[in-house]
Design a protein around this motif. Structure first.
Motif, PDB file in Angstrom:
ATOM      1  N   ASN A  66       0.843  -1.190   0.000  1.00  0.00           N
ATOM      2  CA  ASN A  66       0.000   0.000   0.000  1.00  0.00           C
ATOM      3  C   ASN A  66       0.881   1.243   0.000  1.00  0.00           C
ATOM      4  O   ASN A  66       1.251   1.764   1.056  1.00  0.00           O
ATOM      5  CB  ASN A  66      -0.918  -0.005   1.225  1.00  0.00           C
ATOM      6  N   VAL A  67       1.252   1.704  -1.186  1.00  0.00           N
ATOM      7  CA  VAL A  67       2.121   2.878  -1.277  1.00  0.00           C
ATOM      8  C   VAL A  67       1.357   4.174  -1.040  1.00  0.00           C
ATOM      9  O   VAL A  67       1.974   5.234  -0.859  1.00  0.00           O
ATOM     10  CB  VAL A  67       2.839   2.931  -2.646  1.00  0.00           C
ATOM     11  N   ARG A  68       0.027   4.092  -1.014  1.00  0.00           N
ATOM     12  CA  ARG A  68      -0.783   5.291  -0.748  1.00  0.00           C
ATOM     13  C   ARG A  68      -1.129   5.367   0.736  1.00  0.00           C
ATOM     14  O   ARG A  68      -2.281   5.594   1.111  1.00  0.00           O
ATOM     15  CB  ARG A  68      -2.044   5.276  -1.606  1.00  0.00           C
ATOM     16  N   ASN A 421       7.030   2.732  15.317  1.00  0.00           N
ATOM     17  CA  ASN A 421       5.872   3.602  15.510  1.00  0.00           C
ATOM     18  C   ASN A 421       5.273   4.061  14.184  1.00  0.00           C
ATOM     19  O   ASN A 421       4.178   4.608  14.152  1.00  0.00           O
ATOM     20  CB  ASN A 421       6.264   4.833  16.341  1.00  0.00           C
ATOM     21  N   ILE A 422       6.031   3.887  13.109  1.00  0.00           N
ATOM     22  CA  ILE A 422       5.516   4.198  11.785  1.00  0.00           C
ATOM     23  C   ILE A 422       5.174   2.883  11.105  1.00  0.00           C
ATOM     24  O   ILE A 422       6.041   2.027  10.934  1.00  0.00           O
ATOM     25  CB  ILE A 422       6.538   4.996  10.955  1.00  0.00           C
ATOM     26  N   SER A 423       3.929   2.714  10.701  1.00  0.00           N
ATOM     27  CA  SER A 423       3.477   1.413  10.202  1.00  0.00           C
ATOM     28  C   SER A 423       3.451   1.316   8.688  1.00  0.00           C
ATOM     29  O   SER A 423       3.478   0.221   8.140  1.00  0.00           O
ATOM     30  CB  SER A 423       2.072   1.123  10.735  1.00  0.00           C
ATOM     31  N   PHE A 424       3.385   2.453   7.986  1.00  0.00           N
ATOM     32  CA  PHE A 424       3.228   2.450   6.528  1.00  0.00           C
ATOM     33  C   PHE A 424       2.040   1.583   6.101  1.00  0.00           C
ATOM     34  O   PHE A 424       2.101   0.888   5.096  1.00  0.00           O
ATOM     35  CB  PHE A 424       4.505   1.951   5.837  1.00  0.00           C
ATOM     36  N   SER A 425       0.974   1.622   6.891  1.00  0.00           N
ATOM     37  CA  SER A 425      -0.161   0.754   6.599  1.00  0.00           C
ATOM     38  C   SER A 425      -1.482   1.508   6.442  1.00  0.00           C
ATOM     39  O   SER A 425      -2.343   1.094   5.677  1.00  0.00           O
ATOM     40  CB  SER A 425      -0.316  -0.312   7.691  1.00  0.00           C
ATOM     41  N   GLU A 426      -1.652   2.606   7.165  1.00  0.00           N
ATOM     42  CA  GLU A 426      -2.927   3.312   7.119  1.00  0.00           C
ATOM     43  C   GLU A 426      -3.041   4.126   5.836  1.00  0.00           C
ATOM     44  O   GLU A 426      -2.150   4.882   5.491  1.00  0.00           O
ATOM     45  CB  GLU A 426      -3.065   4.235   8.334  1.00  0.00           C
ATOM     46  N   THR A 427      -4.113   3.932   5.143  1.00  0.00           N
ATOM     47  CA  THR A 427      -4.330   4.644   3.886  1.00  0.00           C
ATOM     48  C   THR A 427      -4.406   6.136   4.141  1.00  0.00           C
ATOM     49  O   THR A 427      -5.050   6.586   5.096  1.00  0.00           O
ATOM     50  CB  THR A 427      -5.616   4.162   3.204  1.00  0.00           C
TER      51      THR A 427
END
Length: 465
Positions: A66-68, A421-427
């Motif tokens: 999910n790059v967005r 703490n940074i997940s890079f998961s939430e749209t």
């Protein structure tokens, strides 16, 4: 996720020694990450496999996640115009893939001293194949005298001093990989003639046009034997590969390494000296995702796919362990005495820098864990973190400006990206972004609380490519 202002560290180290063109033209070519200070040496810290980590087949492209996501969007807002690419790989998936609008997917760029780290990987493979096929007993403690055998070998033809020859014959591969050999070189003909012209046939000749020059050019500093001394340029390891295999470094990796990483030989470039041998410590040109493949290889403990160890696990562990403390206070500018400068203060493995955090010098959160990095001039980086199973790759334009803001801007972003703490998961939906001026550092407020310092300086106008 909110981007707010917070005082960040103001790093003046670089500017204190960039007071002359001579220093600038030397140090800037070899500058790697100024890494954190610690009061004592640590025990070796080896990369550990994630409990649930799935080994990728590195012959295949990275999967696109999910790059967005909101974290990638917020980070992208912080990138200045000098950034060509900023890539984050999380658990084997691309979660951020910023590429400036004038950069094509296949564009390759000089990774500068990241070449050193990659060369250490190539040497690791050399050790494996020469032991596996029984062609030699080459190991990490093999000396140059055991590789370039005989007094009549061309490697020794450029020296008259028998003491110098014996000293260099006793230098081991381990010492070259940890920069503890007592050898040093910065200036050669190419660099003296054109310090900023790194074109083919010039910079690659700096550490030696052939094997004779490559062994005779380095200065001998006996008092630094066993101590870390940053060696900016060298062609010695390239000739080690050629001597043991009959192949140049590029021919060697085209046979043994690149296919296992899904990288086509024709998709890269690497400057050669006049002898047709690629230079050891710089001038390898790659895309950002090609760089990330090498990082993923080490996150996978040397496995290029399940059941296929490309590099031995022991070599990976040793590479990412504190072999020597890099205080790096000697740089040879060609005079009678070395120039003393504080360039590093960090663990050093086999050409990998240990980026430890949460120290007095570098006030980053301890939750990041240990990060190991390959770094090149002008702020090019490829860093890995086993705790978050994450890779970050940075490619930048190569201007004096990019050098000057590297320590303030690029290095503090690394623990931000690596933080759990940074997940890079939430749209991404919406985010509040505040961009600081050149005199106003900010901090990245990350999900879950806490703030990671990150100095953001908007690029002044200059031509970028």
């Amino acid at each position: 996720m909110e981007i707010g202002r917070q005082a960040g560290r103001q790093a003046d180290t670089m500017r204190t020694f960039l007071h002359s063109l001579k220093v600038l033209s030397g140090v800037m070519l070899i500058l790697t990450a100024l890494l954190p200070r610690q009061g004592r040496q640590q025990e070796g810290v080896a990369v550990q496999a994630q409990q649930q980590q799935v080994l990728l087949n590195l012959r295949e492209d990275f999967a696109v996640g999910n790059v967005r996501n909101a974290d990638a969007a917020a980070l992208e807002e912080q990138l200045t115009r000098d950034i060509r690419r900023f890539i984050v790989i999380d658990n084997g998936e691309i979660v951020m893939n910023y590429q400036r609008d004038n950069i094509e997917d296949g564009d390759i760029y000089n990774v500068f001293s990241i070449t050193k780290t990659l060369m250490s990987i190539f040497v690791g493979k050399l050790l494996d194949i020469t032991q596996d096929d029984g062609s030699s007993n080459l190991n990490i403690n093999t000396s140059l005298g055991e590789i370039f055998v005989g007094d009549d070998h061309p490697a020794w033809a450029g020296m008259d001093d028998t003491a110098e020859i014996e000293f260099k014959k006793n230098v081991t591969l381990y010492e070259l990989l940890t920069m503890t050999s007592g050898l040093d070189v910065l200036y050669g003909d190419g660099l003296e003639e054109a310090p900023w012209d790194m074109t083919l046939g010039k910079f690659a000749n700096t550490p030696g046009r052939d094997v004779t020059e490559s062994l005779s050019i380095p200065s001998v500093w006996e008092e630094y034997k066993g101590k870390f001394v940053y060696m900016a340029v060298s062609n010695i390891l390239s000739y080690v590969i050629k001597e043991k295999t009959g192949s140049t470094p590029r021919e060697f990796i085209a046979q043994y390494i690149l296919p296992e990483l899904g990288i086509a030989n024709e998709a890269i470039d690497w400057d050669k000296n006049d002898d047709g041998v690629e230079t050891s410590y710089s001038q390898l040109r790659l895309t950002g995702l090609q760089m990330a493949k090498f990082g993923q290889l080490f996150l996978q403990n040397g496995y290029s796919s399940p059941g296929n160890p490309l590099i031995s696990e022991q070599y990976v562990r040793d590479s990412l362990s504190n072999q020597v403390w890099a205080d790096g206070k000697k740089i040879d500018f060609g005079g009678d005495e070395p120039v003393l400068m504080e360039l590093y203060d960090n663990p050093f493995g086999y050409m990998w820098h240990g980026y430890t955090v949460g120290t007095e010098y570098n006030q980053y959160p301890n939750d990041v864990g240990d990060v190991w990095g390959a770094s090149g001039g002008f702020g090019h980086l490829m860093c890995i973190c086993s705790k978050s199973n994450r890779i970050v790759v940075v490619q930048r334009s190569n201007t004096v400006y990019d050098v000057m803001n590297t320590e303030e801007y690029i290095y503090p972003l690394i623990p931000t990206v690596m933080s759990p703490n940074i997940s890079f998961s939430e749209t991404a939906s919406s985010s509040s972004v505040t961009v600081a001026s050149s005199s106003s550092p900010i901090g990245l407020a990350v999900a879950g609380g806490g703030t990671t310092p990150a100095v953001i300086i908007r690029s002044e106008e200059h031509t970028l490519n």
